[in-house]
Motif scaffolding. Structure first.
Motif, short mmCIF file in Angstrom:
data_model
loop_
_atom_site.label_atom_id
_atom_site.label_comp_id
_atom_site.label_asym_id
_atom_site.label_seq_id
_atom_site.Cartn_x
_atom_site.Cartn_y
_atom_site.Cartn_z
N GLY A 16 0.67 -1.25 -0.40
CA GLY A 16 -0.10 0.38 -0.13
C GLY A 16 0.57 1.22 0.35
N SER A 17 -0.09 2.68 -0.49
CA SER A 17 0.90 4.17 -0.02
C SER A 17 0.23 4.56 1.31
N ARG A 19 0.69 9.09 2.20
CA ARG A 19 0.96 10.24 2.62
C ARG A 19 1.75 10.92 3.95
N ARG A 66 10.68 4.60 -4.30
CA ARG A 66 9.98 4.31 -3.54
C ARG A 66 9.32 5.81 -3.04
N PHE A 67 10.36 6.41 -1.89
CA PHE A 67 9.10 7.13 -1.13
C PHE A 67 10.13 8.27 -1.91
N THR A 68 9.02 9.34 -1.94
CA THR A 68 8.99 10.40 -2.58
C THR A 68 9.04 11.77 -1.25
N GLN A 81 5.70 11.25 0.14
CA GLN A 81 5.16 9.84 -0.46
C GLN A 81 5.69 8.40 -0.48
N MET A 82 4.46 7.38 0.06
CA MET A 82 5.79 6.64 0.44
C MET A 82 4.30 5.23 -0.28
N ASN A 83 5.54 4.48 -1.40
CA ASN A 83 4.64 3.97 -1.85
C ASN A 83 5.47 2.09 -2.12
N SER A 84 4.77 1.24 -2.01
CA SER A 84 4.96 0.09 -2.43
C SER A 84 5.91 -0.15 -1.08
N LEU A 85 4.70 -0.07 0.26
CA LEU A 85 5.44 -0.43 1.92
C LEU A 85 5.07 -1.48 1.89
#
Length: 122
Positions: A16-17, A19, A66-68, A81-85
């Motif tokens: 999941g993602s 922010r 993964r993180f922005t 923003q954190m993706n593919s946790l």
């Protein structure tokens, strides 16, 4: 006094993602850089992302892609923003700012937020 307040943490399933937000308030003359760190139980605090006043960003290899990190200068707010946790991303996430206060322009000040818990679990 300058204060950083984080928000956006919570429980998210693997893959999941999420922010995170961090708002700086108080008598601020200039923010030089803002960053995100995290600390898992029994581990040292680690840098995740940093953004400096000209917009340049930097990430460690462990989260690159993964993180922005991004920043709204008008709001003195930084986002992560954190993706593919992954479950190993579970930690308390902290915001940090290096700034100059309006009432004391002769020195930089390093300020930390109180932290927000991110739990990655199904």
């Amino acid at each position: 006094q300058v204060q950083l307040v984080e928000s956006g943490g919570g429980l998210v399933p693997p893959g999941g993602s999420l922010r995170l937000s961090c708002a700086a308030s108080g008598s601020i003359f200039r923010i030089n850089a803002m960053g995100w760190y995290r600390q898992a139980p029994g581990q040292e605090r680690e840098l995740l992302a940093i953004i400096i006043s000209d917009g340049h960003t930097n990430y460690p290899d462990s989260v690159k892609g993964r993180f922005t990190i991004s920043r709204d200068n008008a709001k003195n707010t930084v986002y992560l923003q954190m993706n593919s946790l992954k479950p190993e991303d579970t930690a308390v996430y902290y915001c940090n700012a290096n700034l100059i206060q309006a009432g004391d322009r002769n020195r930089d000040l390093n300020v930390w937020g109180q932290g927000t818990l991110v739990t990655v679990s199904s």
